[in-house]
Design a protein around this motif. Structure first.
Motif, PDB file in Angstrom:
ATOM      1  N   SER A 134      25.227  74.718 113.898  1.00 27.17           N
ATOM      2  CA  SER A 134      24.044  75.430 114.358  1.00 27.17           C
ATOM      3  C   SER A 134      22.875  74.471 114.583  1.00 27.17           C
ATOM      4  O   SER A 134      22.064  74.657 115.492  1.00 27.17           O
ATOM      5  N   ASP A 135      22.792  73.425 113.761  1.00 26.64           N
ATOM      6  CA  ASP A 135      21.749  72.403 113.920  1.00 26.64           C
ATOM      7  C   ASP A 135      22.293  71.265 114.772  1.00 26.64           C
ATOM      8  O   ASP A 135      22.522  70.151 114.289  1.00 26.64           O
ATOM      9  N   ALA A 136      22.490  71.560 116.052  1.00 24.41           N
ATOM     10  CA  ALA A 136      23.152  70.588 116.926  1.00 24.41           C
ATOM     11  C   ALA A 136      22.346  69.303 117.081  1.00 24.41           C
ATOM     12  O   ALA A 136      22.907  68.230 117.327  1.00 24.41           O
ATOM     13  N   ALA A 137      21.027  69.375 116.949  1.00 23.33           N
ATOM     14  CA  ALA A 137      20.192  68.182 117.111  1.00 23.33           C
ATOM     15  C   ALA A 137      20.425  67.167 116.007  1.00 23.33           C
ATOM     16  O   ALA A 137      19.982  66.018 116.115  1.00 23.33           O
ATOM     17  N   ALA A 138      21.134  67.557 114.947  1.00 26.93           N
ATOM     18  CA  ALA A 138      21.400  66.648 113.839  1.00 26.93           C
ATOM     19  C   ALA A 138      22.666  65.828 114.045  1.00 26.93           C
ATOM     20  O   ALA A 138      23.101  65.131 113.134  1.00 26.93           O
ATOM     21  N   LEU A 139      23.261  65.876 115.204  1.00 32.82           N
ATOM     22  CA  LEU A 139      24.518  65.160 115.434  1.00 32.82           C
ATOM     23  C   LEU A 139      24.331  63.665 115.193  1.00 32.82           C
ATOM     24  O   LEU A 139      23.248  63.108 115.420  1.00 32.82           O
ATOM     25  N   SER A 140      25.402  63.028 114.741  1.00 36.04           N
ATOM     26  CA  SER A 140      25.306  61.617 114.364  1.00 36.04           C
ATOM     27  C   SER A 140      26.314  60.720 115.066  1.00 36.04           C
ATOM     28  O   SER A 140      26.277  59.499 114.870  1.00 36.04           O
ATOM     29  N   THR A 141      27.227  61.268 115.868  1.00 35.35           N
ATOM     30  CA  THR A 141      28.152  60.418 116.622  1.00 35.35           C
ATOM     31  C   THR A 141      27.331  59.474 117.488  1.00 35.35           C
ATOM     32  O   THR A 141      26.510  59.916 118.301  1.00 35.35           O
ATOM     33  N   ARG A 142      27.544  58.184 117.314  1.00 32.93           N
ATOM     34  CA  ARG A 142      26.643  57.194 117.910  1.00 32.93           C
ATOM     35  C   ARG A 142      27.327  56.435 119.041  1.00 32.93           C
ATOM     36  O   ARG A 142      28.501  56.090 118.949  1.00 32.93           O
ATOM     37  N   ALA A 143      26.539  56.183 120.089  1.00 35.77           N
ATOM     38  CA  ALA A 143      26.994  55.360 121.208  1.00 35.77           C
ATOM     39  C   ALA A 143      26.078  54.145 121.310  1.00 35.77           C
ATOM     40  O   ALA A 143      24.883  54.275 121.590  1.00 35.77           O
ATOM     41  N   ARG A 144      26.648  52.977 121.052  1.00 33.89           N
ATOM     42  CA  ARG A 144      25.880  51.722 121.099  1.00 33.89           C
ATOM     43  C   ARG A 144      26.193  50.998 122.399  1.00 33.89           C
ATOM     44  O   ARG A 144      27.359  50.795 122.745  1.00 33.89           O
ATOM     45  N   ARG A 145      25.153  50.634 123.128  1.00 28.59           N
ATOM     46  CA  ARG A 145      25.355  49.938 124.402  1.00 28.59           C
ATOM     47  C   ARG A 145      25.831  48.510 124.142  1.00 28.59           C
ATOM     48  O   ARG A 145      25.272  47.786 123.320  1.00 28.59           O
ATOM     49  N   ASP A 146      26.907  48.140 124.838  1.00 26.63           N
ATOM     50  CA  ASP A 146      27.468  46.800 124.720  1.00 26.63           C
ATOM     51  C   ASP A 146      27.883  46.351 126.107  1.00 26.63           C
ATOM     52  O   ASP A 146      28.976  46.659 126.582  1.00 26.63           O
ATOM     53  N   GLY A 147      26.991  45.639 126.778  1.00 29.41           N
ATOM     54  CA  GLY A 147      27.264  45.213 128.146  1.00 29.41           C
ATOM     55  C   GLY A 147      27.370  46.396 129.080  1.00 29.41           C
ATOM     56  O   GLY A 147      26.440  47.210 129.195  1.00 29.41           O
ATOM     57  N   ASP A 148      28.503  46.510 129.759  1.00 29.63           N
ATOM     58  CA  ASP A 148      28.708  47.596 130.713  1.00 29.63           C
ATOM     59  C   ASP A 148      29.333  48.837 130.076  1.00 29.63           C
ATOM     60  O   ASP A 148      29.722  49.767 130.781  1.00 29.63           O
ATOM     61  N   ASP A 149      29.439  48.840 128.752  1.00 30.57           N
ATOM     62  CA  ASP A 149      30.082  49.962 128.052  1.00 30.57           C
ATOM     63  C   ASP A 149      29.165  50.533 126.983  1.00 30.57           C
ATOM     64  O   ASP A 149      28.197  49.891 126.549  1.00 30.57           O
ATOM     65  N   TYR A 150      29.516  51.741 126.559  1.00 27.58           N
ATOM     66  CA  TYR A 150      29.024  52.292 125.299  1.00 27.58           C
ATOM     67  C   TYR A 150      30.185  52.255 124.307  1.00 27.58           C
ATOM     68  O   TYR A 150      31.324  52.585 124.661  1.00 27.58           O
ATOM     69  N   VAL A 151      29.896  51.859 123.078  1.00 28.08           N
ATOM     70  CA  VAL A 151      30.886  51.886 122.013  1.00 28.08           C
ATOM     71  C   VAL A 151      30.563  53.093 121.135  1.00 28.08           C
ATOM     72  O   VAL A 151      29.487  53.159 120.519  1.00 28.08           O
ATOM     73  N   VAL A 152      31.485  54.040 121.092  1.00 31.62           N
ATOM     74  CA  VAL A 152      31.222  55.341 120.460  1.00 31.62           C
ATOM     75  C   VAL A 152      31.988  55.445 119.142  1.00 31.62           C
ATOM     76  O   VAL A 152      33.198  55.192 119.093  1.00 31.62           O
ATOM     77  N   THR A 153      31.257  55.846 118.100  1.00 32.17           N
ATOM     78  CA  THR A 153      31.844  56.012 116.774  1.00 32.17           C
ATOM     79  C   THR A 153      31.334  57.312 116.153  1.00 32.17           C
ATOM     80  O   THR A 153      30.128  57.574 116.165  1.00 32.17           O
ATOM     81  N   SER A 175      19.805  56.869 120.376  1.00 28.14           N
ATOM     82  CA  SER A 175      18.636  56.372 119.651  1.00 28.14           C
ATOM     83  C   SER A 175      18.374  57.309 118.482  1.00 28.14           C
ATOM     84  O   SER A 175      18.988  58.370 118.371  1.00 28.14           O
ATOM     85  N   ASP A 176      17.431  56.915 117.620  1.00 30.04           N
ATOM     86  CA  ASP A 176      17.121  57.720 116.444  1.00 30.04           C
ATOM     87  C   ASP A 176      15.957  58.672 116.678  1.00 30.04           C
ATOM     88  O   ASP A 176      15.380  59.198 115.719  1.00 30.04           O
ATOM     89  N   ASP A 177      15.630  58.934 117.924  1.00 30.18           N
ATOM     90  CA  ASP A 177      14.467  59.752 118.266  1.00 30.18           C
ATOM     91  C   ASP A 177      14.817  61.241 118.300  1.00 30.18           C
ATOM     92  O   ASP A 177      14.575  61.936 119.289  1.00 30.18           O
ATOM     93  N   GLY A 178      15.390  61.742 117.218  1.00 28.20           N
ATOM     94  CA  GLY A 178      15.673  63.165 117.102  1.00 28.20           C
ATOM     95  C   GLY A 178      16.474  63.706 118.266  1.00 28.20           C
ATOM     96  O   GLY A 178      17.420  63.071 118.749  1.00 28.20           O
ATOM     97  N   SER A 179      16.079  64.887 118.746  1.00 26.58           N
ATOM     98  CA  SER A 179      16.794  65.495 119.873  1.00 26.58           C
ATOM     99  C   SER A 179      16.605  64.700 121.152  1.00 26.58           C
ATOM    100  O   SER A 179      17.421  64.810 122.082  1.00 26.58           O
ATOM    101  N   ARG A 180      15.555  63.875 121.221  1.00 29.52           N
ATOM    102  CA  ARG A 180      15.319  63.048 122.412  1.00 29.52           C
ATOM    103  C   ARG A 180      16.159  61.777 122.403  1.00 29.52           C
ATOM    104  O   ARG A 180      16.091  60.988 123.350  1.00 29.52           O
ATOM    105  N   GLY A 181      16.935  61.599 121.342  1.00 33.42           N
ATOM    106  CA  GLY A 181      17.806  60.424 121.273  1.00 33.42           C
ATOM    107  C   GLY A 181      19.255  60.732 121.566  1.00 33.42           C
ATOM    108  O   GLY A 181      20.140  59.932 121.265  1.00 33.42           O
ATOM    109  N   ILE A 182      19.507  61.906 122.184  1.00 33.07           N
ATOM    110  CA  ILE A 182      20.886  62.338 122.466  1.00 33.07           C
ATOM    111  C   ILE A 182      21.175  62.196 123.956  1.00 33.07           C
ATOM    112  O   ILE A 182      20.344  62.564 124.799  1.00 33.07           O
ATOM    113  N   SER A 183      22.337  61.652 124.265  1.00 31.31           N
ATOM    114  CA  SER A 183      22.760  61.440 125.647  1.00 31.31           C
ATOM    115  C   SER A 183      24.137  62.061 125.861  1.00 31.31           C
ATOM    116  O   SER A 183      24.817  62.437 124.905  1.00 31.31           O
TER     117      SER A 183
END
Length: 381
Positions: A134-153, A175-183
């Protein structure tokens, strides 16, 4: 029997006729066995794609039909009435295509949408996590930019078509900017580092696979970013607003199927020398069931018409989802009651309808969350 509809065009009437034929001949005969054996109906989705039913609300340029949501949702309802897992799957697939259709570049849409809408690629919508439902903005699956890719964990939870889909429309934290850090990333199922956990063991919709999706350093090309970084949460909510209408239509289809089964049984079942449909206790029960189905249908159609006219429909979508899924729960429960002991056995489909109805009050935002959405809209927030 199918409810009478007021459709906007002859083309829409022909489409609904085709849908009913497919539902009757290709879906309904398989539903009980597939659900009993927890078999995923992948070929049925290919059939829907070949029949032009997987891309109804999307532009013709990419293989869609460009039809109003009002028409698309009535197709969803007919399919759900025949086989709920396929109806829900159609709704989820349509929602999974939304971010690409809405915010993808023309190059991305040219590359992916035709196969999605044609049935070659089946989608899943990966937003929820075990701690971020229900609190979807709290998601933590992270995508880190690495060159031409995102590395997702990270781990996504409760994913319809998990392990069966060909692509996952995935909300990730960039990014860690709350709901504005989700892509939003469009992730291919064959991506190294992406795997599915064993399917959940559910009380209903057993033909529709639900599983966690595990991202272990999965490398996703940056050209699969939909929209800009930070736009994912808005895209997710916009897709959910439309997806809730799909679930409302599914719930109405399920309730209509339960009502039809109850009426048919009550007509042929005799007690004390007459059909039980002639007893006032059963008459009133069936009348209330019919009223609930018709009211729920009118509610989702009005929300769809607002969407089609470009009017705000967030509140109406939440109301439709709330009203239709609560109605489905009541109607399927009462259908079991009409059938009595027979309704509690697997010799009749109403016990399965009851099990399937329950989850409609939970996914695409619980009905408690729908009340929050409605209240916030009333407050102007």
């Amino acid at each position: 029997m199918p409810a009478e509809r007021l459709l906007p065009t002859t083309e829409a009437e022909d489409l609904l006729k085709l849908t009913r034929e497919i539902a009757r001949d290709e879906l309904a005969p398989l539903a009980a066995q597939h659900e009993d054996q927890a078999r995923f109906p992948r070929e049925r989705f290919r059939l829907l794609g070949r029949s032009g039913l997987l891309g109804l609300p999307y532009p013709e340029r990419w293989g869609g039909a460009g039809l109003p949501y009002e028409v698309y949702l009535q197709v969803v309802e007919e399919i759900a009435a025949a086989w709920m897992s396929v109806g829900v799957g159609l709704s989820v697939h349509t929602m999974s295509c939304y971010p690409l259709a809405e915010r993808g570049t023309d190059e991305q849409r040219d590359r992916f949408l035709p196969d999605m809408l044609g049935g070659d690629l089946l989608g899943a919508y990966a937003l929820s996590e075990s701690h971020a439902g229900s609190d979807a903005a709290a998601l933590s699956t992270r995508a880190r930019r690495d060159g031409d890719d995102y590395v997702v964990t990270g781990t996504k939870a409760w994913i319809t078509h998990g392990g069966q889909a060909d692509f996952y429309t995935t909300m990730v934290r960039t990014s860690d900017d709350g709901s504005r850090g989700i892509s939003c990333l469009l992730v291919d199922a064959a991506t190294p580092g992406l795997s599915a956990a064993p399917p959940e063991r559910k009380m209903g919709l057993t033909g529709s696979t639900t599983a966690q999706m595990l991202f272990d350093g999965a490398r996703v090309s940056a050209d699969r970013l939909l929209g800009a970084e930070g736009e994912g949460f808005k895209l997710a909510l916009d897709a959910l607003n439309s997806g809730r209408l799909g679930i409302a239509a599914c719930a109405v289809g399920l309730a209509q199927a339960a009502l039809d089964e109850a009426v048919a049984y009550a007509r042929q079942r005799t007690q004390f020398g007459r059909s039980i449909i002639d007893f006032q206790g059963v008459e009133f029960l069936l009348a209330d069931m019919a009223a609930a189905v018709e009211s729920a249908r009118a509610t989702y159609l009005e929300a769809a018409r607002r969407r089609d006219r470009g009017l705000p429909f967030v509140r109406q979508a939440a109301i439709a989802k709330l009203v239709a899924t609560d109605a489905a729960m009541r109607v399927t429960t009462d259908a079991v009651q009409v059938l009595g002991g027979a309704g509690y056995t697997r010799d009749f489909p109403v016990e399965r309808y009851l099990r399937e109805a329950k989850v409609t009050q939970i996914f695409e935002g619980t009905n408690q969350i729908q009340r929050v959405v409605i209240a916030r809209q009333l407050k102007g927030r």
